[in-house]
Design a protein around this motif. Structure first.
Motif, PDB file in Angstrom:
ATOM      1  N   GLY A  72       0.811  -1.215   0.000  1.00  0.00           N
ATOM      2  CA  GLY A  72       0.000   0.000   0.000  1.00  0.00           C
ATOM      3  C   GLY A  72       0.845   1.265   0.000  1.00  0.00           C
ATOM      4  O   GLY A  72       1.949   1.285  -0.541  1.00  0.00           O
ATOM      5  N   ASP A  73       0.324   2.295   0.623  1.00  0.00           N
ATOM      6  CA  ASP A  73       1.001   3.592   0.634  1.00  0.00           C
ATOM      7  C   ASP A  73       2.032   3.616   1.764  1.00  0.00           C
ATOM      8  O   ASP A  73       1.892   4.314   2.762  1.00  0.00           O
ATOM      9  N   TYR A  74       3.091   2.845   1.548  1.00  0.00           N
ATOM     10  CA  TYR A  74       4.055   2.558   2.628  1.00  0.00           C
ATOM     11  C   TYR A  74       4.842   3.775   3.087  1.00  0.00           C
ATOM     12  O   TYR A  74       5.409   3.771   4.173  1.00  0.00           O
ATOM     13  N   LEU A  75       4.880   4.844   2.260  1.00  0.00           N
ATOM     14  CA  LEU A  75       5.667   6.023   2.663  1.00  0.00           C
ATOM     15  C   LEU A  75       4.853   7.008   3.505  1.00  0.00           C
ATOM     16  O   LEU A  75       5.424   7.894   4.154  1.00  0.00           O
ATOM     17  N   ALA A  76       3.529   6.829   3.503  1.00  0.00           N
ATOM     18  CA  ALA A  76       2.639   7.837   4.092  1.00  0.00           C
ATOM     19  C   ALA A  76       3.065   8.258   5.494  1.00  0.00           C
ATOM     20  O   ALA A  76       3.096   9.441   5.816  1.00  0.00           O
ATOM     21  N   LYS A  77       3.407   7.296   6.330  1.00  0.00           N
ATOM     22  CA  LYS A  77       3.656   7.638   7.732  1.00  0.00           C
ATOM     23  C   LYS A  77       5.133   7.722   8.095  1.00  0.00           C
ATOM     24  O   LYS A  77       5.494   7.778   9.264  1.00  0.00           O
ATOM     25  N   VAL A  78       5.990   7.675   7.076  1.00  0.00           N
ATOM     26  CA  VAL A  78       7.426   7.727   7.373  1.00  0.00           C
ATOM     27  C   VAL A  78       7.812   9.142   7.789  1.00  0.00           C
ATOM     28  O   VAL A  78       7.303  10.128   7.257  1.00  0.00           O
ATOM     29  N   ASP A  79       8.696   9.234   8.757  1.00  0.00           N
ATOM     30  CA  ASP A  79       9.227  10.504   9.233  1.00  0.00           C
ATOM     31  C   ASP A  79       9.857  11.289   8.069  1.00  0.00           C
ATOM     32  O   ASP A  79      10.801  10.813   7.430  1.00  0.00           O
ATOM     33  N   ALA A  80       9.323  12.463   7.789  1.00  0.00           N
ATOM     34  CA  ALA A  80       9.763  13.227   6.613  1.00  0.00           C
ATOM     35  C   ALA A  80      11.234  13.620   6.710  1.00  0.00           C
ATOM     36  O   ALA A  80      11.949  13.646   5.705  1.00  0.00           O
ATOM     37  N   ILE A  95       9.241   1.252   6.882  1.00  0.00           N
ATOM     38  CA  ILE A  95       8.632   0.814   5.611  1.00  0.00           C
ATOM     39  C   ILE A  95       8.645  -0.706   5.452  1.00  0.00           C
ATOM     40  O   ILE A  95       8.189  -1.230   4.445  1.00  0.00           O
TER      41      ILE A  95
ATOM     42  N   ARG B  63      -0.333  -4.708  -7.253  1.00  0.00           N
ATOM     43  CA  ARG B  63      -0.371  -4.228  -5.870  1.00  0.00           C
ATOM     44  C   ARG B  63      -0.131  -5.363  -4.877  1.00  0.00           C
ATOM     45  O   ARG B  63       0.388  -5.155  -3.798  1.00  0.00           O
ATOM     46  N   LYS B  86       6.408  11.826  -0.986  1.00  0.00           N
ATOM     47  CA  LYS B  86       6.010  10.512  -0.453  1.00  0.00           C
ATOM     48  C   LYS B  86       5.224   9.723  -1.501  1.00  0.00           C
ATOM     49  O   LYS B  86       4.157   9.165  -1.214  1.00  0.00           O
ATOM     50  N   SER B  88       4.699   6.799  -2.910  1.00  0.00           N
ATOM     51  CA  SER B  88       4.987   5.378  -2.678  1.00  0.00           C
ATOM     52  C   SER B  88       5.074   4.613  -3.991  1.00  0.00           C
ATOM     53  O   SER B  88       5.961   3.781  -4.197  1.00  0.00           O
ATOM     54  N   GLN B  89       4.139   4.881  -4.880  1.00  0.00           N
ATOM     55  CA  GLN B  89       4.037   4.132  -6.113  1.00  0.00           C
ATOM     56  C   GLN B  89       5.297   4.257  -6.973  1.00  0.00           C
ATOM     57  O   GLN B  89       5.883   3.274  -7.399  1.00  0.00           O
TER      58      GLN B  89
END
Lengths: 456, 456
Positions: A72-80, A95, B63, B86, B88-89
């Motif tokens: 899924g959107d694995y980067l969404a919650k990564v510390d920027a 991730i 996916r 961010k 992800s894709q």
């Protein structure tokens, strides 16, 4: 879509039918002996939670674990900030929460703790599954390879060590492979460090000692000096380098060196027991060799240490190893469970067997009988003959098309078929088949009703 | 290190000894029939290059592929803008170049093209390996599961389809599981779309038709209308819903509908051939059922389509499927290679077998004989007896410690050992063993030299 030139990741392999058959032969042989020795199989998932594996194999090991990217959107919650810094190391745990099995031992420890209420101890399990390591590939070292492990947990009886030596012997005897089973004991290494007063330098000491075969006595001593081991200690350990003779006489010499170390003497006692019992039971295709330089993953083992090497051939790497470990399951919360186990290195055993030409010809797995396809007039009847042979356990097939005879015979040749059966117009009428033995070239006429007995 | 409560990733499973034995039983049964039918095994790596898998399973499939994170400083070369967004894709292809196998078909296609010069066509291969999908887990659906595939490439003979029906029958007969083998043909579905003048709506048409069993005729027609299929077309297809009778009579009715479609008539001809030949050969434990609503991965199949369902029990999902595909290897650069294959869903077959209580008791894999450990006086002699039994193929072991008799007997009970052998002081002197049959409770005295013949 553009056409892709096919390839596979480095360090991995495709296995052809012949290779699969040979690997299966090894696996079946090992499995059969595991069963005979009272081990039961378990299997664990190919990937574990990353946290289950991290920190179990040292820093280098952690790097070599293959991590699986979250879905899924694995980067969404990564510390920027971490992303901006491109901090690969710290981003990993954000991730990736799963990773491919690195060995079978840690998953086994996890299994024992997780299922402890369903397990009867002592628990004797075997496990034959692939593991994955992001190692640099080289001869006999792959990124995907099989381990074949047998372990007992919940018993500190030395009879287990005796059993494992016999198990190694039984497997390699079955395979026709002459091996040396090297044995050492962590307690002896600890004892040596104790009498030389270098217990805090145990690792440096054993790492240097481990190189004796390759670099010789003087270079080993030099390395010890470079690591800051005192001259006095090296002097004290000197008798170690001059030891010779058989198992018993070496243990006698060791007793002299270790007489002031109770742990060292305990190690000798343990080795003596194993050696004596193995001697009484007798080995078939192996020799049990005392190897005081053998350390392997020292931090891990607490008693016996095993390593197996082929005595012939060029490929001298270890083809198996193991030992006793007293607190494997502690990290998962189950204390005081002693374990001992051994592993067979399938891929390396394969190389050694191949080098020494020890694989039997595994023809029984091939198609034994090929029926020539003469066309739609004959095929339905021939299909019935094929059906009957298969039901009686004879590998057989009908060539799928009424192709030219030459093409069908080439197919039979390449597939190393044993017999080609021809049922043409004439044979169909007479209910007889013409059978050609592909090895001898001999031809027979056999009635349809006698076909099964002819081939079984 | 902190103690970790052990667990495994969702959708994955540990397998206990009983479960491994049962899975092995299924795998061995399938493998044996694959061999009898002339298939040879190959194996491919657990992970492929990501580019080999991407785009082969549709967007949803892409996916669900598990990607493996690159090793080392994997973020170093990633586009900084994409990281900041961010995205992800788009970042995936920059931090992952490998992915876990999603099925066995695409790796097989890759294998055929890569090794085409070493392969004899028609190439009949089987492959039994795990695959991984990041699917939402539910009953019978796991994130790691086994596929057991057999395929032939390089032959468009319909005898292959006949053979695969017989292969399904042979395996399920061996397992004692009654099944229906559903069959359809893509050419018939194409023909129906053609006569109804909706060839450009083939997918919508088949997706709706596929639901006939579940939602009934009226709802299917309603869905077709909603998808924009003309009333005239639905009218034309109406006879489809009223079809009944056996295989042959249904094909007759179909011929009426399809008389203006050459592709449709070709489909009928193919089904007729398979049905007739299978009828002549006879099935043992299966029924071949014409199922015109069967479509599966339609885009993929070009001829026959198979699906297998258990006839009894609650679990009605597909336990196998397959079909003919005319251009599998094209994407990797090898054109015009026709293939046909079937797959066995190991995990679902397991569930069905368990539900119907069809697994044989697999006691032969257990420890058959446990020797009680009376202590160091007896153990060395007993070890020799154990050694001799093992060398004669009898699974046996010595209890590792001289524990209390009660504890040793409990161990024997829990491991379902068949015989417990006692050699105490008295027996040792007389060279006789006391043997207890754990099922009947009966005890025998047997001399050491007769032990082997007693147990074999």
């Amino acid at each position: 879509m553009a056409i892709q030139k096919p390839s596979i990741p480095k360090g991995t392999r495709d296995f052809s039918p012949v290779e699969v058959d040979r690997r299966q032969y090894l696996i079946e042989t090992i499995k059969q002996q595991f069963r005979l020795f009272g081990f039961s199989p378990i299997e664990t998932p190919s990937f574990e939670n990353l946290s289950t594996l991290t920190g179990k194999y040292g820093e280098e090991g952690d790097r070599l674990i293959f991590k699986i990217l979250n879905s899924g959107d694995y980067l969404a919650k990564v510390d920027a900030d971490l992303l901006e810094q491109k901090n690969s190391q710290k981003v990993i745990s954000q991730i990736s929460e799963k990773a491919l099995r690195y060995d079978l031992t840690v998953p086994f420890a996890r299994y024992v703790v997780q299922h402890q209420n369903d397990i009867t101890f002592p628990f004797k399990r075997y496990q034959i599954q692939p593991v994955w390591r992001a190692d640099r590939p080289q001869k006999g070292r792959f990124r995907e390879f099989y381990q074949c492990d047998a372990d007992v947990v919940g018993s500190d009886s030395l009879w287990q060590e005796v059993d494992f030596v016999c198990l190694y012997d039984a497997v390699f005897n079955q395979l026709g492979l002459a091996v040396e089973i090297h044995i050492n004991n962590r307690k002896i290494l600890s004892g040596l460090a104790e009498v030389a007063n270098i217990s805090d330098q145990l690792i440096d000491f054993t790492v240097a000692l481990d190189k004796l075969d390759k670099i010789g006595e003087e270079a080993v001593k030099e390395e010890m000096r470079n690591k800051g081991i005192a001259e006095e200690a090296i002097e004290k350990l000197s008798p170690l380098f001059g030891m010779s003779g058989n198992f018993r006489s070496q243990l006698d010499q060791l007793s002299g060196i270790l007489q002031t170390s109770s742990i060292g003497l305990k190690g000798i006692e343990e080795l003596e027991f194993v050696f004596e019992q193995v001697e009484k039971l007798g080995l078939q295709k192996s020799e049990l060799v005392l190897n005081l330089t053998l350390a392997r993953g020292l931090d891990y083992y607490t008693g016996a240490i095993f390593e197996v090497k082929s005595v012939a051939g060029e490929f001298k790497s270890s083809i198996g190893g193991g030992g006793r470990y007293d607190d494997l399951t502690g990290i998962f919360g189950l204390k005081n469970i002693s374990g001992v186990g051994i592993s067979f290195g399938l891929d390396r055993i394969y190389l050694v067997m191949e080098e020494q030409n020890l694989f039997p010809s595994i023809a029984q797995n091939n198609v034994k009988v090929l029926f020539v396809n003469f066309g739609d007039a004959e095929a339905p009847t021939v299909s019935q003959l094929v059906r009957d042979l298969r039901r009686c356990g004879v590998n057989s097939e009908l060539y799928p098309e009424a192709a030219k005879m030459k093409k069908q015979m080439q197919y039979a040749d390449k597939k190393a078929v044993e017999f080609v059966v021809m049922v043409g117009e004439e044979e169909l009428k007479n209910k007889k088949a013409t059978i050609k033995n592909m090895k001898s070239g001999q031809q027979n006429e056999v009635s349809f009703q006698d076909l099964i007995s002819f081939f079984s």
